[in-house]
Design an enzyme around this catalytic site. Structure first.
Site, PDB file in Angstrom:
ATOM      1  N   ARG A  28       7.275  -8.635  16.858  1.00 53.22           N
ATOM      2  CA  ARG A  28       6.678  -8.530  18.191  1.00 53.22           C
ATOM      3  C   ARG A  28       6.793  -9.816  18.999  1.00 53.22           C
ATOM      4  O   ARG A  28       6.922  -9.780  20.215  1.00 53.22           O
ATOM      5  CB  ARG A  28       5.203  -8.125  18.068  1.00 53.22           C
ATOM      6  CG  ARG A  28       4.991  -6.676  17.728  1.00 53.22           C
ATOM      7  CD  ARG A  28       3.526  -6.313  17.657  1.00 53.22           C
ATOM      8  NE  ARG A  28       2.841  -7.028  16.585  1.00 53.22           N
ATOM      9  CZ  ARG A  28       1.569  -6.852  16.270  1.00 53.22           C
ATOM     10  NH1 ARG A  28       0.828  -6.022  16.968  1.00 53.22           N
ATOM     11  NH2 ARG A  28       1.019  -7.518  15.272  1.00 53.22           N
ATOM     12  N   ASP A  53       8.147  -4.014  19.531  1.00 49.65           N
ATOM     13  CA  ASP A  53       6.988  -3.436  18.857  1.00 49.65           C
ATOM     14  C   ASP A  53       7.463  -2.197  18.106  1.00 49.65           C
ATOM     15  O   ASP A  53       8.020  -1.274  18.708  1.00 49.65           O
ATOM     16  CB  ASP A  53       5.935  -3.062  19.905  1.00 49.65           C
ATOM     17  CG  ASP A  53       4.630  -2.571  19.299  1.00 49.65           C
ATOM     18  OD1 ASP A  53       4.645  -2.086  18.145  1.00 49.65           O
ATOM     19  OD2 ASP A  53       3.596  -2.646  19.979  1.00 49.65           O
ATOM     20  N   VAL A  54       7.250  -2.155  16.782  1.00 48.45           N
ATOM     21  CA  VAL A  54       7.767  -1.042  15.985  1.00 48.45           C
ATOM     22  C   VAL A  54       7.082   0.278  16.295  1.00 48.45           C
ATOM     23  O   VAL A  54       7.560   1.338  15.879  1.00 48.45           O
ATOM     24  CB  VAL A  54       7.654  -1.330  14.470  1.00 48.45           C
ATOM     25  CG1 VAL A  54       8.513  -2.512  14.080  1.00 48.45           C
ATOM     26  CG2 VAL A  54       6.204  -1.520  14.038  1.00 48.45           C
ATOM     27  N   ASN A  80       9.098  -3.849   6.877  1.00 47.96           N
ATOM     28  CA  ASN A  80       8.068  -4.775   6.403  1.00 47.96           C
ATOM     29  C   ASN A  80       6.896  -4.909   7.365  1.00 47.96           C
ATOM     30  O   ASN A  80       5.799  -5.290   6.951  1.00 47.96           O
ATOM     31  CB  ASN A  80       8.698  -6.162   6.172  1.00 47.96           C
ATOM     32  CG  ASN A  80       7.661  -7.222   5.881  1.00 47.96           C
ATOM     33  OD1 ASN A  80       7.038  -7.220   4.832  1.00 47.96           O
ATOM     34  ND2 ASN A  80       7.466  -8.140   6.830  1.00 47.96           N
ATOM     35  N   TYR A 146      -5.754   0.709   5.806  1.00 45.93           N
ATOM     36  CA  TYR A 146      -4.610   0.086   5.126  1.00 45.93           C
ATOM     37  C   TYR A 146      -4.196   0.909   3.917  1.00 45.93           C
ATOM     38  O   TYR A 146      -3.015   1.204   3.711  1.00 45.93           O
ATOM     39  CB  TYR A 146      -4.978  -1.332   4.706  1.00 45.93           C
ATOM     40  CG  TYR A 146      -3.854  -2.088   4.044  1.00 45.93           C
ATOM     41  CD1 TYR A 146      -2.834  -2.650   4.797  1.00 45.93           C
ATOM     42  CD2 TYR A 146      -3.813  -2.231   2.656  1.00 45.93           C
ATOM     43  CE1 TYR A 146      -1.795  -3.340   4.191  1.00 45.93           C
ATOM     44  CE2 TYR A 146      -2.781  -2.917   2.046  1.00 45.93           C
ATOM     45  CZ  TYR A 146      -1.779  -3.472   2.814  1.00 45.93           C
ATOM     46  OH  TYR A 146      -0.752  -4.152   2.211  1.00 45.93           O
ATOM     47  N   LYS A 150      -0.595   2.943   3.497  1.00 48.76           N
ATOM     48  CA  LYS A 150       0.379   2.599   2.465  1.00 48.76           C
ATOM     49  C   LYS A 150       0.639   3.788   1.538  1.00 48.76           C
ATOM     50  O   LYS A 150       1.761   3.955   1.030  1.00 48.76           O
ATOM     51  CB  LYS A 150      -0.101   1.380   1.673  1.00 48.76           C
ATOM     52  CG  LYS A 150      -0.077   0.091   2.481  1.00 48.76           C
ATOM     53  CD  LYS A 150       1.312  -0.190   3.049  1.00 48.76           C
ATOM     54  CE  LYS A 150       1.379  -1.491   3.829  1.00 48.76           C
ATOM     55  NZ  LYS A 150       2.725  -1.765   4.368  1.00 48.76           N
ATOM     56  N   VAL A 179       1.164 -11.498  -2.250  1.00 51.09           N
ATOM     57  CA  VAL A 179       2.159 -12.517  -1.915  1.00 51.09           C
ATOM     58  C   VAL A 179       1.474 -13.728  -1.289  1.00 51.09           C
ATOM     59  O   VAL A 179       0.643 -13.594  -0.383  1.00 51.09           O
ATOM     60  CB  VAL A 179       3.226 -11.953  -0.965  1.00 51.09           C
ATOM     61  CG1 VAL A 179       4.287 -13.003  -0.673  1.00 51.09           C
ATOM     62  CG2 VAL A 179       3.874 -10.718  -1.587  1.00 51.09           C
ATOM     63  N   THR A 181       1.641 -15.873   1.002  1.00 48.48           N
ATOM     64  CA  THR A 181       2.090 -16.262   2.333  1.00 48.48           C
ATOM     65  C   THR A 181       1.494 -15.295   3.336  1.00 48.48           C
ATOM     66  O   THR A 181       0.976 -14.238   2.962  1.00 48.48           O
ATOM     67  CB  THR A 181       3.628 -16.242   2.438  1.00 48.48           C
ATOM     68  OG1 THR A 181       4.035 -16.774   3.706  1.00 48.48           O
ATOM     69  CG2 THR A 181       4.177 -14.833   2.301  1.00 48.48           C
TER      70      THR A 181
END
Length: 254
Positions: A28, A53-54, A80, A146, A150, A179, A181
Site C-alpha cells: 500500500r 491496495d490488495v 503475503n 484473524y 486465515k 516470525v 519481524t
C-alpha cells in the site's frame, strides 16, 4: 509478492531475488515500495514495485498489469499482505473492523490470484504460495477475525489445489511460525496496553518468543523458496508449516 515492502514479505522477496528470481513487490505504501525496491537493486537484485491496495480490484489489476509489462511472465505469486484485525470477544468487536480483516486477508488473496492465474494456466506452469497461520487451524479466542480469515485462506488454497489438478499450476498455504519481524516488533516493544485484549494477546506472544519459539524471517523465507521449487501435483493445495517444508526439502514428501 503482495505485502512485500517490509517484514516477512520483504524477507521473502530478498531471498527469492538472491536466488536470481526477478521479483515484483506490491504494497500500500508508495514510499515503502520505493525503498524496498531500491534496497534490492543496490544489492544487485532485479526488482520492480507498485503501490496498490490488495482489496481494490481495479488498482491492484492495474499495478499487476504494469509489473507484467516490466517483468514479463509471472510464474510465482506469493500472497503475503495481511492485517491482524480487531482483538476481543466477537460481540465487542466493531463488525466493520472485523470484516476489514477478511477483506484484506481473504479478498486480497482472491483478487491477486484471479488476476495472475489465467496467465499461469495458459503457460501450464506456475506456483501460488499463500501465507496462512496456525490460527487458521486451531482456535484463537479474542482474535476471531484473524483466525477465521486465515482458516478461509487455508480452505481456499485446498480447494484451488483440487481445481488445478492436471494444469501444471500448484498452490500451497504456509504457516511461517511466529516470525521475528514486522508484527512481532510491536509485540516485543510492549506497545499495547497489557490490560487490553490486544495487550493480552501480545503477552502470550512474548511468552512464546521468550520460550524460543520465534522463527527468524530468513527461515520463513527459505520455506517459501522451497515451496516455490518443490511443489508438485501430489502436494498442491496442502497446508504446510516450516517444519513440514523442511521434510519436503529433504525427501520430497508432502
Amino acid at each position: 509478492m503482495t505485502g512485500g515492502s517490509r517484514g516477512l514479505g520483504f524477507a521473502v522477496a530478498r531471498r527469492l531475488a538472491q536466488d536470481g528470481v526477478r521479483v515484483a513487490l506490491v504494497a500500500r505504501s508508495e514510499r515503502g515500495v520505493h525503498d524496498a525496491v531500491t534496497t534490492l537493486r543496490r544489492a544487485g537484485c532485479t526488482a520492480y514495485g507498485r503501490a496498490a491496495d490488495v482489496t481494490r480490484a481495479d488498482t491492484l489489476r492495474t499495478a499487476l498489469d504494469e509489473l507484467r509489462c516490466e517483468l514479463g511472465t509471472v510464474d510465482l505469486l506469493v500472497n503475503n499482505a495481511g492485517v491482524e484485525g480487531p482483538f476481543g470477544p466477537l460481540w465487542e468487536c466493531d463488525p466493520d473492523a472485523w470484516w476489514a480483516a477478511m477483506d484484506t486477508n481473504v479478498r486480497g488473496v482472491l483478487l491477486a490470484t484471479h488476476a495472475l492465474l489465467p496467465g499461469m494456466l495458459a503457460r501450464r506452469t506456475g506456483r501460488i504460495v499463500n501465507l496462512a497461520s496456525h490460527a487458521g487451524v486451531h482456535r484463537w479466542p479474542h482474535v476471531s477475525a484473524y483466525s477465521v480469515s486465515k482458516a478461509a485462506v487455508i480452505k481456499l488454497t485446498e480447494n484451488l489445489g483440487q481445481e488445478l489438478r492436471g494444469t501444471g499450476v500448484h498452490t500451497a498455504s504456509l504457516h511461517p511460525g511466529i516470525v521475528l519481524t514486522g508484527f512481532t516488533d510491536a509485540v516485543l516493544a510492549g506497545e499495547a496496553d497489557p490490560a487490553s485484549w490486544r495487550g493480552r494477546a501480545h503477552v502470550w506472544l512474548r511468552g512464546q518468543i521468550e520460550a524460543g519459539r520465534g522463527v527468524p524471517p530468513e527461515d520463513a523465507a527459505d520455506a517459501v523458496a522451497v515451496l516455490a521449487r518443490r511443489l508438485t501435483e501430489t502436494s498442491s493445495g496442502a497446508y504446510f508449516t516450516t517444519e513440514t517444508v523442511t521434510r519436503l526439502a529433504n525427501d520430497g514428501a508432502p
